[in-house]
Design a protein around this motif. Structure first.
Motif, PDB file in Angstrom:
ATOM      1  N   ALA A   1     -11.437  -8.249  18.796  1.00  0.00           N
ATOM      2  CA  ALA A   1     -12.033  -8.019  17.478  1.00  0.00           C
ATOM      3  C   ALA A   1     -13.111  -6.942  17.559  1.00  0.00           C
ATOM      4  O   ALA A   1     -13.240  -6.089  16.670  1.00  0.00           O
ATOM      5  N   ALA A   2     -13.875  -6.954  18.641  1.00  0.00           N
ATOM      6  CA  ALA A   2     -14.889  -5.909  18.821  1.00  0.00           C
ATOM      7  C   ALA A   2     -14.237  -4.561  19.077  1.00  0.00           C
ATOM      8  O   ALA A   2     -14.707  -3.513  18.609  1.00  0.00           O
ATOM      9  N   ALA A   3     -13.140  -4.566  19.788  1.00  0.00           N
ATOM     10  CA  ALA A   3     -12.477  -3.313  20.124  1.00  0.00           C
ATOM     11  C   ALA A   3     -11.930  -2.603  18.888  1.00  0.00           C
ATOM     12  O   ALA A   3     -11.872  -1.376  18.843  1.00  0.00           O
ATOM     13  N   VAL A   4     -11.502  -3.370  17.899  1.00  0.00           N
ATOM     14  CA  VAL A   4     -11.016  -2.728  16.672  1.00  0.00           C
ATOM     15  C   VAL A   4     -12.087  -1.804  16.113  1.00  0.00           C
ATOM     16  O   VAL A   4     -11.805  -0.705  15.633  1.00  0.00           O
ATOM     17  N   VAL A   5     -13.318  -2.233  16.210  1.00  0.00           N
ATOM     18  CA  VAL A   5     -14.441  -1.452  15.672  1.00  0.00           C
ATOM     19  C   VAL A   5     -14.844  -0.331  16.629  1.00  0.00           C
ATOM     20  O   VAL A   5     -15.023   0.822  16.229  1.00  0.00           O
ATOM     21  N   ASP A   6     -14.970  -0.670  17.895  1.00  0.00           N
ATOM     22  CA  ASP A   6     -15.547   0.279  18.860  1.00  0.00           C
ATOM     23  C   ASP A   6     -14.537   1.250  19.456  1.00  0.00           C
ATOM     24  O   ASP A   6     -14.921   2.318  19.933  1.00  0.00           O
ATOM     25  N   SER A   7     -13.290   0.877  19.462  1.00  0.00           N
ATOM     26  CA  SER A   7     -12.276   1.651  20.176  1.00  0.00           C
ATOM     27  C   SER A   7     -11.139   1.988  19.225  1.00  0.00           C
ATOM     28  O   SER A   7     -10.132   1.292  19.171  1.00  0.00           O
ATOM     29  N   PRO A   8     -11.269   3.074  18.472  1.00  0.00           N
ATOM     30  CA  PRO A   8     -10.298   3.330  17.412  1.00  0.00           C
ATOM     31  C   PRO A   8      -8.924   3.771  17.890  1.00  0.00           C
ATOM     32  O   PRO A   8      -8.007   3.876  17.077  1.00  0.00           O
ATOM     33  N   VAL A   9      -8.789   4.056  19.176  1.00  0.00           N
ATOM     34  CA  VAL A   9      -7.494   4.515  19.685  1.00  0.00           C
ATOM     35  C   VAL A   9      -6.895   3.447  20.605  1.00  0.00           C
ATOM     36  O   VAL A   9      -7.584   2.907  21.460  1.00  0.00           O
ATOM     37  N   VAL A  10      -5.594   3.182  20.406  1.00  0.00           N
ATOM     38  CA  VAL A  10      -4.866   2.289  21.310  1.00  0.00           C
ATOM     39  C   VAL A  10      -3.797   3.093  22.036  1.00  0.00           C
ATOM     40  O   VAL A  10      -3.023   3.803  21.397  1.00  0.00           O
ATOM     41  N   LEU A  11      -3.767   2.972  23.347  1.00  0.00           N
ATOM     42  CA  LEU A  11      -2.715   3.601  24.138  1.00  0.00           C
ATOM     43  C   LEU A  11      -1.709   2.544  24.578  1.00  0.00           C
ATOM     44  O   LEU A  11      -2.100   1.474  25.051  1.00  0.00           O
ATOM     45  N   LEU A  12      -0.434   2.871  24.429  1.00  0.00           N
ATOM     46  CA  LEU A  12       0.626   1.955  24.847  1.00  0.00           C
ATOM     47  C   LEU A  12       1.430   2.609  25.964  1.00  0.00           C
ATOM     48  O   LEU A  12       2.122   3.594  25.731  1.00  0.00           O
ATOM     49  N   PRO A  13       1.387   2.072  27.180  1.00  0.00           N
ATOM     50  CA  PRO A  13       2.175   2.662  28.261  1.00  0.00           C
ATOM     51  C   PRO A  13       3.644   2.246  28.157  1.00  0.00           C
ATOM     52  O   PRO A  13       3.942   1.071  27.994  1.00  0.00           O
ATOM     53  N   ALA A  14       4.531   3.218  28.230  1.00  0.00           N
ATOM     54  CA  ALA A  14       5.969   2.943  28.146  1.00  0.00           C
ATOM     55  C   ALA A  14       6.661   3.450  29.388  1.00  0.00           C
ATOM     56  O   ALA A  14       6.385   4.564  29.858  1.00  0.00           O
ATOM     57  N   GLY A  15       7.570   2.659  29.889  1.00  0.00           N
ATOM     58  CA  GLY A  15       8.297   3.053  31.076  1.00  0.00           C
ATOM     59  C   GLY A  15       9.785   2.994  30.868  1.00  0.00           C
ATOM     60  O   GLY A  15      10.304   3.161  29.765  1.00  0.00           O
ATOM     61  N   ALA A  16      10.454   2.798  31.970  1.00  0.00           N
ATOM     62  CA  ALA A  16      11.892   2.583  31.981  1.00  0.00           C
ATOM     63  C   ALA A  16      12.143   1.610  33.111  1.00  0.00           C
ATOM     64  O   ALA A  16      11.296   1.432  33.991  1.00  0.00           O
TER      65      ALA A  16
END
Lengths: 253, 253, 253, 253, 253, 253
Positions: free
Chosen positions: F14-29
């Motif tokens: 919940a805090a991250a939604v406010v403080d960290s506006p970017v989400v990185l999603l690692p994708a592989g194979a």
């Protein structure tokens, strides 16, 4: 004799399965091309290129049904644009392929005048590896095949959709559909973009897809007023040569 | 000025949303039409009718993107036929509608030259009642609208696909695509059918759908050699008149 | 012995695959039928007809699972109506067919009491030509098979949903579910419709699908008070005769 | 007065939205139940329970459309079984819910006579939390609600599908559909199963789903000859009581 | 040597198809677990159990790709939760299975740390009976396999998600991810629930699925402060033993 | 403090939604990488890059759930490969996005170690323009961002999958998973390919997608024996720098 299946009877089509092992499918978009070019610009170019390529192949290739509407969500803010979702565009391509495959064709090439179709065509190609392992499915863009010719005209920093090279092709291929009197420059420099737009155009980093109204007020990237039909003819000719070379090699592979 | 959105720029399209509240979408099929007619027969006729209708409507209607491939599984045994599944054809229609709706159009009419599309167009119309309650979606066949004119030529007991009336329309609209020299009679009498074929053609009872190779060896129902361009013109004219009358009333409704 | 698979054990079902090559599937709707008829009207009629047809076929046909809910988006404004989307209705029909096909049946006939199912049934029939080429799939409406009998009662200019003919059938088949005391005339003349409603009912032109609340305040087309059980019985009998004749011929085909 | 929507007119349905906030949907299966019970066994029981429950609720609940075919892939090897895929069964439930929701209902309870539907009903319930957050969707099995009553008859080590408890219910509810003369014991002991079958029936470990022909030659688990209608009535009564109690509490929640 | 396919090369994977006939797939959820446990709690536990099980199987089993996100719509009101729809979760499982099947595996076991996946895993198992009849597909929950060990700690009336048993497992398996300092009791007694919540937790009646914010303010059922790592280890050990026993028997079946 | 949502509780999320506006999603194979690299190679690299990027962003970004399996139909002939169809991979990405969006995130970046995911990620980005117009969705490949560093090592004519650059990255990031002893050169020159393979690798023309067994007997393009960890570190560092720069600019845009 026509090389378009659409204009053939089923009798001629049956012969074409044997004589013409390659089918080309022209794909376009139904989308805004600024104040000077028609909505069908991408199909017009794809069909013209396809016609020329097939004319050089000595009856070894035919033209299948067209895809007049492509994947154009980024242009929907501009009036007249019609777009298919990527899932539906993929289904249409797959079912065109299914019909041609059933008749015996094993080499199918989609020639797309619209870069927005590239990703879905690649995705279809990937899925077909599993569902039709003995099919050879290829697709080709237009303008990127003539990158050298395009560059020779020294376009501005930003140039692309409805810009110099695309307008030039239309002046060469369908001048009656081009409104040179109305043309106006679109975005031509990175500095005209806001920070997000600049990120979307930056090379060599992550890819950010934006709607076109964020990139250009009139939907144009580049300055179509600088376009010239002879340069357009040179671009088209380079594209046609490269696709024709590919198909000739493919027919022997 | 063109009434085809494909040939308009986005500037003209924006004006058309205001001035031309009706959009017509021509739909065809990519399917066998016997030894004399081209695969695109149904689209050729749909586009010709659409052009004429719109020409009579004083700028109050425009033509949207075409549907060059329809629902033709019953013709897939004949070379060259390409068909969409009913789900994919429905998705394409729905997404064309979505784009036009987004720009502001609320009256959309699909003009289909191919009867195999009728059921899916009706299904789309039904689903749109829930998903787009303020849209008015209509569709029209061609030849059935001129049933009286067709009957005046006294066709044989069986006549339909690629037969007298369809060939006559093509002779009137696109004679350069018709191969009169190759034409041959198809099935013209119920007695030529096997028991299952006879059931599939029987009126007034359950509906049985069969593949066309069970109904006719050359894919033709009727005798296209009896077709004549003047009769074809009369059929087309009747269709155009009836669709035009409908749209005029619709514009006032 | 019962002819309904639902009431058979698997032992009897196994015998039926051999002895009874035709399966009939009754399809209805769960939709408003005005103030006098129940929501299940279409299934009630379809099941009654199916029972009678099968009773005349000397054990050569059985009744499969029912489709109690159909495609009724045009009635959703009236309380109690439940509708399937065309895609889901199609999936259900296809999967019923899949099960019966697996056991060995190759002739399947859907008997639909609801005209809103016709388009989707046709679409399913088309798709099955590709996916189950050795299956024979047919479907039948009810009242249209008795058009001559219906006309003999001289219905008003507009008559149809919950009107004279449908109410008459219910009076013949399930009078305990009919509320004659509450019945009231619905729309009976074109002049009662607004311009759009009139277009939707016009014959011989494009097809426009409207929600029923635009066509009739009480959901009725025609005047159910004029219905009479003997006429209903004559309608039902005509339908049963025509479907039975079809199946007899089919069993020999 | 009827509590079945199917038998109501739209006028009564409109009243029921206000007076009867709970809708019960009976769900069955169309599947083999051994040599003694009919294919519709699960629907017969679900409808009987639903009728009794609603009869005790003082008009506060109504019965919606039935689901006559469920998820029965494990029985498809036995003649007559028809099954929906889990995706289609889910779509049907969801669209029944959509229609009822549109009319105003917010409490919907599926009563399933078939355990093969449980997983899909749970999946639908999960998805509805996102798509219809203000809906309360519940579902109930039958026999598991009476586990104590079932156990009181001391069934064999293996007993379940078409066994003592299910047959007893049918003897109580629809004896005319039960063929006691043909009944035979199915699998009643773990030692009759092969190693894989034993694993599939083992409690307290991973869940392995097998087709029924691997578990029982005649499709029965247990010995239906031991079934007795009075015990069946006790089981039904326990189920009805527990569902009724739930709905009464729900109406107040 | 690693038993994780992810860490193997294709050469080792090819050997594993022959030597290790069982593949275990750990499935988790990406969902709130109260103030003390991480979002990945369910995957952490599933992977730990899977590792231990496989370590005891003498090379006869391998671990396939994980399912890090499960079906968690009931937790979406709590920040950080990510959920797949049941249809997408099913598709992912099915396609993992497709790949493994293609290489030759026929025994696949999904080990799910999240009960919200159970229904969809069952639905996938049902559909696979039709689409992959020679595959053996099983799935296993975690904590329910150790019900006796869990009960030995005498949990409060309500205990479950993020409660005593789950927290204990995490203290045993990944204490570095547990914030014991922040833990607080969640709902522990039925009397803390409102009427609807009480119905959703009631045993032996219809199943009502609710979003978790209706059941617990902090997303916890039970009192995690009572959790203890030794008890957690006993729970894990019981689970591992029972799954291992199952797989050993399966390998011989 | 961890930057991985998986390891956070819902309170930190919940805090991250406010403080960290970017989400990185690692994708592989989950696909073959020749005899020397593990099946998870692409995810290992994506996660390592994602970790480093986020570590440099001063808490302004977090890492969301991983995509451990990607679109790898071209590698399915090699043991161990598991692939999602493009439709399912797209659905997973879309539903991850849906969850994050619901919590408030509007900037999501998928970091894919596998080029086979690129097309589907682009297709998702296109569809999101319509369905989530206020979302900013970006994706990034790995190695192409370091094209200059890769080129500095003068790779052979053909080098790519499991070749010099990819192996070098793995030597830098996860040497314990690399089997240098088993490595062997794959295809390194165009002349080793057959005519079709040559066409598939040709630049500047149509795109032809082939299964990898047609391109390389051991699944490798290039010569992994030439790989060196310091070069791998340089490649990784270049990638990390460019993605970090992008995100920094994005946070300000």
């Amino acid at each position: 004799m026509t090389r378009r299946l659409a204009e053939m009877t089923t009798v001629e089509a049956a012969a074409a399965v044997v004589d013409s092992p390659v089918v080309l499918l022209p794909a376009g978009a139904f989308e805004q091309h600024g104040p000077g070019l028609p909505l069908a610009t991408d199909l017009v170019r794809a069909e013209a290129v396809t016609d020329r390529v097939v004319a050089r192949l000595d009856g070894r290739a035919v033209i299948g049904p067209a895809l007049p509407v492509g994947v154009s969500p980024h242009h929907l803010a501009f009036a007249g644009t019609v777009s298919l979702s990527t899932a539906t565009f993929a289904a249409v391509v797959r079912e065109y392929v299914d019909g041609l495959y059933r008749h015996g064709w094993r080499k199918i090439l989609v020639v797309t005048g619209h870069g927005g179709n590239d990703a879905t065509l690649t995705a279809v190609a990937q899925d077909l590896l599993v569902t039709r392992p003995d099919l050879q499915f290829a697709w080709s863009p237009l303008t990127p095949l003539a990158a050298d010719v395009v560059a020779s005209a020294e376009p501005p920093e930003i140039s692309g959709h409805s810009g110099e090279a695309e307008t030039a092709q239309m002046l060469a291929l369908a001048p009656e559909l081009v409104h040179t009197d109305r043309m106006a420059a679109g975005t031509t420099r990175l500095s005209e973009l806001d920070a997000l737009g600049e990120l979307a155009r930056r090379r060599g980093g992550p890819k950010l897809t934006l709607s076109y109204e964020r990139l250009s007020g009139n939907g144009v990237l580049g300055d179509p007023r600088r376009a010239d039909p002879e340069h357009g003819e040179a671009i088209v000719e380079a594209i046609v040569t490269r696709i024709t070379d590919f198909v000739r090699a493919w027919l022997k592979a």
